[in-house]
Design an enzyme around this catalytic site. Structure first.
Site, PDB file in Angstrom:
ATOM      1  N   LEU A 176       0.220  -1.157  -0.279  1.00 27.67           N
ATOM      2  CA  LEU A 176       0.002  -0.213  -0.029  1.00 27.67           C
ATOM      3  C   LEU A 176       0.004   1.236  -0.009  1.00 27.67           C
ATOM      4  O   LEU A 176       2.162   0.795   0.606  1.00 27.67           O
ATOM      5  CB  LEU A 176      -0.709   0.315   2.085  1.00 27.67           C
ATOM      6  CG  LEU A 176      -2.244  -1.248   0.902  1.00 27.67           C
ATOM      7  CD1 LEU A 176      -2.631  -1.106   3.038  1.00 27.67           C
ATOM      8  CD2 LEU A 176      -3.284  -1.145   0.207  1.00 27.67           C
ATOM      9  N   ASP A 177       0.618   2.332  -0.811  1.00 27.92           N
ATOM     10  CA  ASP A 177       1.325   3.306  -0.377  1.00 27.92           C
ATOM     11  C   ASP A 177       1.314   4.283   1.196  1.00 27.92           C
ATOM     12  O   ASP A 177       0.662   3.672   1.858  1.00 27.92           O
ATOM     13  CB  ASP A 177       0.257   4.402  -1.157  1.00 27.92           C
ATOM     14  CG  ASP A 177       0.707   4.531  -2.826  1.00 27.92           C
ATOM     15  OD1 ASP A 177       1.170   3.332  -3.487  1.00 27.92           O
ATOM     16  OD2 ASP A 177      -0.321   5.113  -3.489  1.00 27.92           O
ATOM     17  N   LYS A 178       2.619   4.595   1.293  1.00 30.67           N
ATOM     18  CA  LYS A 178       2.950   5.140   2.234  1.00 30.67           C
ATOM     19  C   LYS A 178       1.828   5.798   3.355  1.00 30.67           C
ATOM     20  O   LYS A 178       0.930   6.192   4.429  1.00 30.67           O
ATOM     21  CB  LYS A 178       4.256   6.431   2.017  1.00 30.67           C
ATOM     22  CG  LYS A 178       3.727   7.562   3.953  1.00 30.67           C
ATOM     23  CD  LYS A 178       4.946   7.883   3.394  1.00 30.67           C
ATOM     24  CE  LYS A 178       5.554   9.242   5.110  1.00 30.67           C
ATOM     25  NZ  LYS A 178       6.224   9.990   4.642  1.00 30.67           N
TER      26      LYS A 178
END
Length: 317
Positions: free
Chosen positions: A136-138
């Protein structure tokens, strides 16, 4: 010591970086370009730029240096565990937490927290990304599954590859989406001018399909559920922006003037993940509750909508 790999060019006109990316699909194009810039790719024993157009019969050699040893330390970080057994661990990743160490980031990641918590993780992705099957993106929160052994990792990765594992996201986007539901299709690749962004591209992109369904409308904003057929980098963010409805507070794909909401990063949450347990074969669904920051936004939007409707009703003769 790593040995160079040598290829003979079959047809003229292909860029050097594109040619090498096709020959080495496990390497990203940006990684290949970095190798070329560092002099690790030669054409007929001569250093060339990444955009050099190859000619049939030329010999291309590529040297991929051995990765430097990196010590990733276990850290006692907050970890919201939704489920755990001897094969898998399912977590609710916090917004703002990087999934695994990368250039310039060696601590504070999900991997650091996992190493402290369970110590037994699959090694297929190497010492920097132990246990990491998907990312997942940050600044995207929500449910993620990690593998605690190589057998589980291989099985989970295959489920994601064949789309038998299903992921569902909630996103709050700009604008009023008129359709009740829709499908967004568009190959995703690196942005042609901004290498830190992704974009829908005509060449050298990967197929991407996003299904969306409207859950609530608030006039200027809409709550949508997104389901992925593919899992490309920034897929939901790029696809929703492509139809004129970027996620609120998205620093890369949203409007320059951000919405007045107290949230660190884009309003995107991985709500559910359905998969087959790699050992028992049992179908399992995991849900990560909508985080407090998104709930505050939704509560504010609902309150404003109710007030606007009440005001409109009071003005009717």
């Amino acid at each position: 010591m790593a040995e160079p790999i040598v290829y003979t060019v079959e047809a003229s006109g292909v860029r050097l970086d594109v040619f090498l990316t096709q020959k080495q699909p496990e390497l990203s194009r940006s990684h290949v370009q970095k190798l070329v810039a560092e002099g690790n790719a030669l054409v007929n024993a001569t250093v060339r730029k990444a955009n050099y157009k190859l000619r049939a019969g030329e010999r291309v050699s590529l040297l991929v240096p051995e990765p430097e040893a990196v010590e990733i330390k276990a850290e006692d970080l907050p970890l919201d565990v939704l489920y755990e057994d001897e094969d898998i661990i399912v977590v609710n990743k916090a917004r703002g937490m990087v999934v695994h160490p990368a250039s310039g980031v060696n601590s504070g990641t999900l991997v650091n927290a996992l190493l402290f918590h369970c110590q037994d993780l699959s090694g297929i992705n190497g010492e920097i990304r132990p246990g990491i099957v998907h990312r997942l993106d940050k600044d995207t929160s929500g449910v993620m599954v990690c593998a605690k052994n190589d057998k589980a990792h291989i099985d989970l990765a295959e489920q994601i590859r064949t789309k038998s594992a299903h992921r569902s996201y909630w996103a709050i986007v700009h604008g009023n989406i008129k359709e009740e539901a829709g499908i967004i299709k568009g190959d995703i690749g690196r942005h042609p001018t901004d290498r830190k962004k992704m974009a829908i591209v005509r060449e050298n992109g990967k197929p991407a399909v996003t299904h969306f369904k409207v859950l609530e409308r608030f006039g200027e904003y809409t709550l949508v559920e997104c389901n992925l057929e593919t899992g490309r980098t920034h897929q939901i963010r790029v696809h929703m922006a492509s139809i004129g409805h970027p996620l609120i507070n998205d620093p890369k794909y949203g409007p320059k003037k951000q919405s007045p909401f107290a949230i660190a990063g884009q309003a995107l949450h991985s709500l559910t993940l359905t998969l087959r347990h790699p050992e028992t074969g049992e179908e399992m669904t995991f849900t990560a509750p909508v985080p407090e920051d998104m709930n505050r936004i939704l509560t504010g939007l609902r309150d404003k909508l109710a007030k606007d409707r009440k005001k409109a009703a009071a003005m009717k003769p």
